[in-house]
Design a protein around this motif. Structure first.
Motif, mmCIF file in Angstrom:
data_model
loop_
_atom_site.group_PDB
_atom_site.id
_atom_site.type_symbol
_atom_site.label_atom_id
_atom_site.label_comp_id
_atom_site.label_asym_id
_atom_site.label_seq_id
_atom_site.Cartn_x
_atom_site.Cartn_y
_atom_site.Cartn_z
ATOM 1 N N ALA A 7 9.875 5.795 4.283
ATOM 2 C CA ALA A 7 9.788 7.155 4.793
ATOM 3 C C ALA A 7 8.344 7.619 4.635
ATOM 4 C CB ALA A 7 10.723 8.058 4.004
ATOM 5 N N LEU A 8 7.880 8.387 5.592
ATOM 6 C CA LEU A 8 6.498 8.859 5.538
ATOM 7 C C LEU A 8 6.337 9.871 4.409
ATOM 8 C CD1 LEU A 8 5.695 9.379 9.326
ATOM 9 C CD2 LEU A 8 5.039 7.484 7.869
ATOM 10 N N PRO A 9 5.324 9.691 3.567
ATOM 11 C CA PRO A 9 5.094 10.665 2.507
ATOM 12 C C PRO A 9 4.533 11.961 3.083
ATOM 13 C CG PRO A 9 3.397 8.966 2.454
ATOM 14 C CD PRO A 9 4.392 8.568 3.504
ATOM 15 N N ALA A 10 4.761 13.042 2.367
ATOM 16 C CA ALA A 10 4.219 14.330 2.794
ATOM 17 C C ALA A 10 2.710 14.315 2.627
ATOM 18 C CB ALA A 10 4.826 15.446 1.955
ATOM 19 N N LEU A 11 2.016 14.880 3.595
ATOM 20 C CA LEU A 11 0.556 14.930 3.550
ATOM 21 C C LEU A 11 0.107 16.267 2.982
ATOM 22 C CD1 LEU A 11 -0.313 13.296 6.976
ATOM 23 C CD2 LEU A 11 -0.358 12.253 4.722
ATOM 24 N N PRO A 12 -0.976 16.331 2.271
ATOM 25 C CA PRO A 12 -1.856 15.219 1.880
ATOM 26 C C PRO A 12 -1.242 14.398 0.745
ATOM 27 C CG PRO A 12 -2.667 17.250 0.921
ATOM 28 C CD PRO A 12 -1.473 17.616 1.778
ATOM 29 N N VAL A 13 -1.624 13.125 0.707
ATOM 30 C CA VAL A 13 -1.155 12.222 -0.336
ATOM 31 C C VAL A 13 -2.346 11.413 -0.839
ATOM 32 C CG1 VAL A 13 -0.506 10.400 1.292
ATOM 33 C CG2 VAL A 13 0.572 10.472 -0.945
ATOM 34 N N THR A 14 -2.371 11.178 -2.146
ATOM 35 C CA THR A 14 -3.440 10.398 -2.773
ATOM 36 C C THR A 14 -2.847 9.131 -3.361
ATOM 37 O OG1 THR A 14 -4.688 12.392 -3.310
ATOM 38 C CG2 THR A 14 -5.250 10.402 -4.544
ATOM 39 N N PHE A 15 -3.440 7.997 -2.999
ATOM 40 C CA PHE A 15 -3.046 6.708 -3.560
ATOM 41 C C PHE A 15 -4.146 6.272 -4.515
ATOM 42 C CE2 PHE A 15 -1.468 6.754 0.875
ATOM 43 C CZ PHE A 15 -0.107 6.698 0.629
ATOM 44 N N ARG A 16 -3.763 5.950 -5.743
ATOM 45 C CA ARG A 16 -4.747 5.433 -6.698
ATOM 46 C C ARG A 16 -4.028 4.548 -7.706
ATOM 47 N NH1 ARG A 16 -7.051 10.779 -8.762
ATOM 48 N NH2 ARG A 16 -8.918 9.628 -8.301
ATOM 49 N N PRO A 17 -4.734 3.565 -8.262
ATOM 50 C CA PRO A 17 -4.122 2.669 -9.251
ATOM 51 C C PRO A 17 -4.019 3.378 -10.604
ATOM 52 C CG PRO A 17 -6.394 2.033 -8.882
ATOM 53 C CD PRO A 17 -6.100 3.164 -7.932
ATOM 54 N N THR A 18 -2.953 4.126 -10.831
ATOM 55 C CA THR A 18 -2.869 4.995 -12.010
ATOM 56 C C THR A 18 -2.864 4.226 -13.328
ATOM 57 O OG1 THR A 18 -0.475 5.082 -11.694
ATOM 58 C CG2 THR A 18 -1.761 6.902 -10.811
ATOM 59 N N ARG A 19 -2.188 3.096 -13.386
ATOM 60 C CA ARG A 19 -2.174 2.332 -14.643
ATOM 61 C C ARG A 19 -3.570 1.787 -14.961
ATOM 62 N NH1 ARG A 19 3.279 -1.203 -13.767
ATOM 63 N NH2 ARG A 19 4.740 0.540 -13.861
ATOM 64 N N THR A 20 -4.208 1.222 -13.957
ATOM 65 C CA THR A 20 -5.560 0.684 -14.147
ATOM 66 C C THR A 20 -6.509 1.802 -14.560
ATOM 67 O OG1 THR A 20 -5.145 -1.027 -12.501
ATOM 68 C CG2 THR A 20 -7.449 -0.561 -13.026
ATOM 69 N N ARG A 21 -6.378 2.941 -13.914
ATOM 70 C CA ARG A 21 -7.222 4.103 -14.231
ATOM 71 C C ARG A 21 -7.003 4.552 -15.676
ATOM 72 N NH1 ARG A 21 -9.870 8.462 -11.763
ATOM 73 N NH2 ARG A 21 -9.306 10.491 -12.581
ATOM 74 N N ALA A 22 -5.745 4.614 -16.105
ATOM 75 C CA ALA A 22 -5.437 5.023 -17.476
ATOM 76 C C ALA A 22 -6.038 4.046 -18.493
ATOM 77 C CB ALA A 22 -3.931 5.135 -17.672
ATOM 78 N N VAL A 23 -5.919 2.753 -18.207
ATOM 79 C CA VAL A 23 -6.474 1.737 -19.107
ATOM 80 C C VAL A 23 -7.997 1.871 -19.187
ATOM 81 C CG1 VAL A 23 -6.872 -0.752 -19.381
ATOM 82 C CG2 VAL A 23 -4.578 0.102 -18.870
#
Length: 155
Positions: free
Chosen positions: A12-28
């Motif tokens: 299903a299409l996500p609602a816009l605006p949407v941000t994709f980011r590698p959250t686990r990698t970012r947290a580490v």
């Protein structure tokens, strides 16, 4: 459209605006950076034989390492009604939906690649399988569905 394993399911299409980011990698990365900075700074003040200049160089080194890890945690892909912004480590690029021909995440790819209408390919480091492979596949499918829906709407 592609031999990529990302295409079988149409999410299903996500609602816009949407941000994709590698959250686990970012947290580490951010946790490691903060820890490194605190440890190096603590060592600088706990070693009695260091001069003020040497202490300052320790703190500066810790801050520099933290800064590098902050840059490495920067990548993201932001999709909105008018297009996509790809933020990589040191660059940022704004794309209209019509510029995106294909969204690829093949087995073994370190991140998503966007095939563009000018014949080039743009890496989108904001969607990377690293620590969270399943999340990256889901994000790539969502971005692909958005790109296909927006391109079809514009044609």
């Amino acid at each position: 459209m592609s031999e990529s394993p990302v295409s079988p399911a149409s999410p299903a299409l996500p609602a816009l605006p949407v941000t994709f980011r590698p959250t686990r990698t970012r947290a580490v990365l951010l946790t490691a950076g903060a820890t490194i900075f605190v440890v190096i700074t603590a060592i600088a003040f706990l070693l009695p034989a260091l001069s003020p200049g040497e202490r300052t160089s320790f703190v500066f080194t810790g801050a520099l390492l933290f800064g590098v890890l902050v840059l490495l945690s920067r990548p993201k892909v932001v999709a909105d009604d008018s297009g996509v912004t790809v933020v990589n480590i040191a660059t940022s690029r704004r794309l209209a939906w019509a510029e995106i021909v294909q969204v690829n995440l093949r087995p073994g790819d370190p991140w998503v690649f966007l095939n563009l209408s000018d014949g080039t390919s743009l890496p989108a480091l904001g969607i990377q399988p690293g620590i969270g492979r399943q999340q990256a596949v889901t994000d790539a499918r969502s971005l692909r569905a958005l790109a296909e829906a927006r391109t079809a709407r514009e044609n």
